[in-house]
Design an enzyme around this catalytic site. Structure first.
Site, PDB file in Angstrom:
ATOM      1  N   GLU A   8      71.250  63.070  -3.518  1.00 14.37           N
ATOM      2  CA  GLU A   8      69.907  63.945  -3.594  1.00 14.37           C
ATOM      3  C   GLU A   8      70.498  64.970  -2.869  1.00 14.37           C
ATOM      4  O   GLU A   8      70.258  65.046  -1.560  1.00 14.37           O
ATOM      5  CB  GLU A   8      68.630  63.558  -3.327  1.00 14.37           C
ATOM      6  CG  GLU A   8      67.515  64.602  -3.197  1.00 14.37           C
ATOM      7  CD  GLU A   8      66.131  63.744  -2.773  1.00 14.37           C
ATOM      8  OE1 GLU A   8      66.162  62.447  -2.688  1.00 14.37           O
ATOM      9  OE2 GLU A   8      65.561  64.226  -1.996  1.00 14.37           O
ATOM     10  N   THR A  24      63.620  68.137  -1.963  1.00 18.96           N
ATOM     11  CA  THR A  24      62.701  69.348  -1.496  1.00 18.96           C
ATOM     12  C   THR A  24      62.547  70.367  -2.394  1.00 18.96           C
ATOM     13  O   THR A  24      62.467  71.338  -2.249  1.00 18.96           O
ATOM     14  CB  THR A  24      63.430  69.781  -0.337  1.00 18.96           C
ATOM     15  OG1 THR A  24      64.115  68.613   0.322  1.00 18.96           O
ATOM     16  CG2 THR A  24      62.242  70.116   0.714  1.00 18.96           C
ATOM     17  N   ARG A  69      67.255  73.022   1.055  1.00 18.45           N
ATOM     18  CA  ARG A  69      66.399  73.438   2.214  1.00 18.45           C
ATOM     19  C   ARG A  69      67.287  74.348   2.871  1.00 18.45           C
ATOM     20  O   ARG A  69      67.291  74.906   3.989  1.00 18.45           O
ATOM     21  CB  ARG A  69      66.411  72.198   3.498  1.00 18.45           C
ATOM     22  CG  ARG A  69      65.275  71.238   2.918  1.00 18.45           C
ATOM     23  CD  ARG A  69      65.419  69.942   3.999  1.00 18.45           C
ATOM     24  NE  ARG A  69      64.581  68.834   3.267  1.00 18.45           N
ATOM     25  CZ  ARG A  69      64.411  67.707   3.993  1.00 18.45           C
ATOM     26  NH1 ARG A  69      64.768  67.508   5.056  1.00 18.45           N
ATOM     27  NH2 ARG A  69      63.822  66.743   3.270  1.00 18.45           N
ATOM     28  N   LYS A 109      58.008  58.890  -5.552  1.00 17.75           N
ATOM     29  CA  LYS A 109      58.873  58.659  -4.067  1.00 17.75           C
ATOM     30  C   LYS A 109      57.588  58.198  -3.059  1.00 17.75           C
ATOM     31  O   LYS A 109      56.482  58.894  -3.234  1.00 17.75           O
ATOM     32  CB  LYS A 109      59.667  60.039  -3.678  1.00 17.75           C
ATOM     33  CG  LYS A 109      59.740  60.154  -2.314  1.00 17.75           C
ATOM     34  CD  LYS A 109      60.628  61.338  -2.045  1.00 17.75           C
ATOM     35  CE  LYS A 109      60.789  61.718  -0.729  1.00 17.75           C
ATOM     36  NZ  LYS A 109      61.814  62.813  -0.526  1.00 17.75           N
TER      37      LYS A 109
END
Ligand code: 3PG
Length: 209
Positions: free
Chosen positions: A42, A69, A46, A129
């Site tokens: 993943e 994210t 960011r 998640k």
């Protein structure tokens, strides 16, 4: 046709979560992860170069690469255009979920409460998640959240390291475990790919059937 997450992960139980600050590290990083036995990764949105890193890692071919994210529908679009095969979000946002549906890409939103989990179920999701799992009580909280929802699969993430990994993987409700400990920004800054490979291989071994 859209794939579901279980198909994309294809049995992978370890999800390295990556923050790539320099896209030049993306190719050796993908090599280190794949040679350590990782089958997915993943790339978090960011950093300004996350998209470029995702592209390079997706093109590597040895990993199912997703975007993490992802907090806006627009980021989901950019992630999929860059080759993301799944989208992970730290929280639950209906617009991100709807956009992923439209794009035909599996989405794994973050939840930290039963209320958020019920919202995800209402929207037809069956995999979430749990984030940030270690800060909200770790395994005990995961078990308590999972108990009323026996069909939901969880991807616990947040604060997990090699020491906690076996406990999470032993839970029937856990599809895969996510975390950055295998490949941290510090490893990447040092160019310590052998250590990334070693930590990945160790985690993959723990997750092996
Ligand atoms: C994430 O975005 O999933 C987390 O930052 C990963 O958590 P960790 O860095 O504590 O492993």
């Amino acid at each position: 046709m859209s794939e579901d997450l279980v198909t994309v992960l294809d049995g992978a139980r370890i999800m390295p979560v990556l923050t790539v600050r320099d896209p030049a590290t993306a190719a050796p990083l993908a090599d280190a992860l794949a040679s350590g036995g990782a089958r997915c990764a993943e790339v978090t949105f960011r950093t300004s170069d996350a998209e470029q890193a995702l592209k390079v890692m997706a093109a590597h071919g040895g990993l199912a690469v997703g975007a993490g994210t992802v907090v806006t529908p627009e980021q989901a679009e950019r992630a999929v255009a860059a080759g993301a095969r799944f989208v992970v979000s730290p929280g639950y946002d209906e617009e991100v979920v709807a956009k992923c549906r439209e794009l035909g890409v599996p989405v794994v939103p973050g939840i930290a409460t039963a209320t958020e989990l019920m919202r995800a179920l209402r929207d037809g999701l069956d995999t979430v998640k749990v984030f940030p799992v270690e800060s909200i009580g770790g395994l005990r909280t995961l078990r308590a959240l999972a108990a009323p929802f026996p069909r939901v699969r969880f991807v616990p993430t947040g604060g997990i390291g090699a020491d906690q990994l076996p406990g999470y993987l032993a839970e029937r409700a856990v599809l895969a475990v996510g975390g950055s400990w295998m490949a941290t920004p510090a490893h990447l800054d040092r160019g310590d790919y052998p250590e990334i490979r070693r930590l990945t291989a160790e985690a993959v071994r723990v997750g092996a059937p």
